[in-house]
Scaffold this motif. Sequence first.
Motif, mmCIF file in Angstrom:
data_model
loop_
_atom_site.group_PDB
_atom_site.id
_atom_site.type_symbol
_atom_site.label_atom_id
_atom_site.label_comp_id
_atom_site.label_asym_id
_atom_site.label_seq_id
_atom_site.Cartn_x
_atom_site.Cartn_y
_atom_site.Cartn_z
ATOM 1 N N ASN A 2 -1.669 -27.679 -6.089
ATOM 2 C CA ASN A 2 -1.926 -26.819 -5.404
ATOM 3 C C ASN A 2 -1.010 -25.731 -4.792
ATOM 4 O OD1 ASN A 2 -4.617 -26.898 -6.570
ATOM 5 N ND2 ASN A 2 -4.646 -28.775 -4.942
ATOM 6 N N GLU A 3 0.061 -25.055 -5.605
ATOM 7 C CA GLU A 3 1.049 -24.338 -4.944
ATOM 8 C C GLU A 3 0.683 -23.022 -5.133
ATOM 9 O OE1 GLU A 3 5.440 -23.931 -5.094
ATOM 10 O OE2 GLU A 3 4.730 -22.911 -6.540
ATOM 11 N N LEU A 4 0.632 -22.492 -3.198
ATOM 12 C CA LEU A 4 0.296 -20.829 -3.540
ATOM 13 C C LEU A 4 0.929 -20.244 -3.151
ATOM 14 C CD1 LEU A 4 -2.556 -19.434 -1.708
ATOM 15 C CD2 LEU A 4 -1.801 -19.982 0.517
ATOM 16 N N HIS A 5 0.677 -18.848 -3.546
ATOM 17 C CA HIS A 5 1.631 -17.511 -4.009
ATOM 18 C C HIS A 5 0.480 -16.840 -3.537
ATOM 19 C CE1 HIS A 5 4.758 -19.545 -6.377
ATOM 20 N NE2 HIS A 5 4.041 -20.198 -7.020
ATOM 21 N N VAL A 6 1.112 -15.398 -3.006
ATOM 22 C CA VAL A 6 0.129 -14.317 -2.302
ATOM 23 C C VAL A 6 1.703 -13.333 -2.590
ATOM 24 C CG1 VAL A 6 -0.696 -13.232 -0.315
ATOM 25 C CG2 VAL A 6 -0.970 -15.114 -0.654
ATOM 26 N N ALA A 7 1.131 -12.398 -3.314
ATOM 27 C CA ALA A 7 2.532 -11.190 -3.481
ATOM 28 C C ALA A 7 1.891 -9.954 -3.907
ATOM 29 C CB ALA A 7 2.485 -11.509 -5.277
ATOM 30 N N GLY A 8 2.861 -9.266 -2.665
ATOM 31 C CA GLY A 8 2.513 -7.184 -2.881
ATOM 32 C C GLY A 8 0.581 -7.513 -1.668
ATOM 33 N N LEU A 9 0.351 -7.855 -1.357
ATOM 34 C CA LEU A 9 -0.566 -7.686 -0.235
ATOM 35 C C LEU A 9 -0.734 -6.538 0.303
ATOM 36 C CD1 LEU A 9 -3.627 -9.947 -1.305
ATOM 37 C CD2 LEU A 9 -2.902 -10.922 0.808
ATOM 38 N N THR A 10 -1.853 -5.372 0.322
ATOM 39 C CA THR A 10 -2.385 -4.556 1.233
ATOM 40 C C THR A 10 -3.129 -4.495 1.645
ATOM 41 O OG1 THR A 10 -2.544 -3.399 -0.950
ATOM 42 C CG2 THR A 10 -0.245 -3.351 -0.775
ATOM 43 N N LYS A 11 -3.337 -4.272 2.605
ATOM 44 C CA LYS A 11 -5.005 -3.914 3.188
ATOM 45 C C LYS A 11 -4.516 -2.623 4.498
ATOM 46 C CE LYS A 11 -9.566 -4.392 3.632
ATOM 47 N NZ LYS A 11 -9.989 -4.233 3.181
ATOM 48 N N SER A 12 -5.852 -2.253 4.297
ATOM 49 C CA SER A 12 -5.985 -0.948 4.707
ATOM 50 C C SER A 12 -7.621 -0.846 5.538
ATOM 51 C CB SER A 12 -5.174 0.339 4.614
ATOM 52 O OG SER A 12 -3.694 0.304 4.540
ATOM 53 N N TYR A 13 -7.596 -0.618 6.986
ATOM 54 C CA TYR A 13 -9.046 -0.183 7.618
ATOM 55 C C TYR A 13 -8.893 1.166 7.620
ATOM 56 C CZ TYR A 13 -9.052 -5.209 8.401
ATOM 57 O OH TYR A 13 -8.646 -6.932 8.419
ATOM 58 N N GLY A 14 -9.727 2.257 7.251
ATOM 59 C CA GLY A 14 -10.503 3.190 6.816
ATOM 60 C C GLY A 14 -8.868 4.086 6.404
ATOM 61 N N ALA A 15 -7.830 4.742 7.855
ATOM 62 C CA ALA A 15 -7.205 6.310 7.320
ATOM 63 C C ALA A 15 -5.877 5.098 7.046
ATOM 64 C CB ALA A 15 -7.057 7.118 8.554
ATOM 65 N N SER A 19 -2.640 1.069 7.909
ATOM 66 C CA SER A 19 -2.100 0.115 7.417
ATOM 67 C C SER A 19 -1.954 -1.387 7.840
ATOM 68 C CB SER A 19 -1.579 0.473 6.163
ATOM 69 O OG SER A 19 -0.984 -0.046 5.407
ATOM 70 N N VAL A 20 -2.682 -2.351 7.353
ATOM 71 C CA VAL A 20 -2.641 -3.685 8.579
ATOM 72 C C VAL A 20 -1.963 -4.348 7.508
ATOM 73 C CG1 VAL A 20 -3.435 -6.284 9.167
ATOM 74 C CG2 VAL A 20 -4.775 -3.519 9.465
ATOM 75 N N LEU A 21 -1.505 -4.573 5.980
ATOM 76 C CA LEU A 21 -0.963 -5.738 5.191
ATOM 77 C C LEU A 21 0.106 -4.269 4.483
ATOM 78 C CD1 LEU A 21 -2.923 -8.600 4.367
ATOM 79 C CD2 LEU A 21 -1.448 -8.088 6.040
ATOM 80 N N ARG A 22 1.342 -4.925 3.977
ATOM 81 C CA ARG A 22 2.247 -3.567 3.578
ATOM 82 C C ARG A 22 3.066 -4.481 2.734
ATOM 83 N NH1 ARG A 22 2.037 -2.068 8.863
ATOM 84 N NH2 ARG A 22 1.440 -0.359 9.630
ATOM 85 N N GLY A 23 2.281 -5.031 1.434
ATOM 86 C CA GLY A 23 2.542 -5.699 0.118
ATOM 87 C C GLY A 23 3.293 -7.438 1.059
ATOM 88 N N LEU A 24 3.026 -7.642 1.376
ATOM 89 C CA LEU A 24 2.600 -9.016 2.061
ATOM 90 C C LEU A 24 2.839 -9.861 1.105
ATOM 91 C CD1 LEU A 24 1.683 -10.561 4.915
ATOM 92 C CD2 LEU A 24 1.471 -11.733 2.840
ATOM 93 N N ASP A 25 4.666 -11.399 1.198
ATOM 94 C CA ASP A 25 4.606 -12.094 -0.402
ATOM 95 C C ASP A 25 4.572 -13.107 0.645
ATOM 96 O OD1 ASP A 25 4.631 -9.877 -2.072
ATOM 97 O OD2 ASP A 25 6.708 -9.562 -1.927
#
Length: 348
Positions: A2-15, A19-25
């Motif tokens: 159960n290795e966790l891999h998070v790649a290129g995560l982006t998330k914005s709220y509204g405008a 932007s909160v996440l900007r390509g999180l690895d």
Amino acid sequence: MNELHVAGLTKSYGAAEQSVLRGLDLTVPAGALTAVLGPSGCGKTTMLRIIAGFLRADAGTVRLGDRLLNGPGVHLPPERRRIGIVPQEGALFPHLSVARNVAFGLTGSDRAERRHRTAEMLELVGLAGYDDRMPHELSGGQQQRVAVARALAPRPGLVLLDEPFNALDSALRAGVRSDVRAALRATGATAVLVTHDQQEALSTADLVAVVRDGRVAQSATPQDLYQRPADPWVADFVGDAVLLPGTVDTHGTARTALGTVPLATPSQALRTGTVLLRPEQLRLTSTDSEGAVRGTVTDVCYYGHDAMVTVTVEGHDTPVGIRVTGPLSVRPGEETGVLIVGEAALHP
């Protein structure tokens, strides 16, 4: 595994400017506890909620072992992710006993198996015999232990801990933290701990990922992170740092306002930069000691096990902090000598 891999995560709220996440690895090895550390608003809780399935990412992927949880056209609902969650204040069901809280997620097991697994988990977190207690009869630390037992009972592929020790007083926090870490290791769980407490991250986790402005600035073991930070911001955020302008000479050393210091990794390209030291690398000495620079003590903060002595030094605008163990021999207003011990890092 159960290795966790998070790649290129982006998330914005509204405008877009929100932007909160900007390509999180982020990578969490199987069976490891990784602390995600960062200032308020850096995106660490948003990341946790996306991994849990409570939020949809704008882009990027989340994999747990060989299972894709988030990706283009894929958003597995929370109940199908096999992820255990320990929230900030336990969030136990107030109308259920301790045993029924722990057994809540064991829906596919028969009664005997639920009873056995519940007893096993309660013993693991040091609460054997508390089966019939109600949540309001427990201390805050006991409630957090029950929350951990509940998260671990269904044998999840991943456990997410969202600042679970915040509500505990400092005397209780260290003990509960140690018990929770032991329980996670005993079950071999892969876990992510979100925190803004540097000491908690360094003392609890196998790996620490520092998040800055929606990205992971550095991920390393606690020792590597403290001794070899990626940049001055990480150094200053993870523990106390003494940052000095420095000029590199031909001998692999740097000249600073506190004297000459050898560099751990001399640079051929950098001739000037920021020299990084930790407060425990500075020593108070007499003003006439060889190699010492003269300074004036401006403040003393005593903590019992050590003290932080603040000293102003000619040629450096910012006072420097010096960590001192043992009896204190200086007071504010007195002159002192300052010596550097060990090697320093040089950053652009």
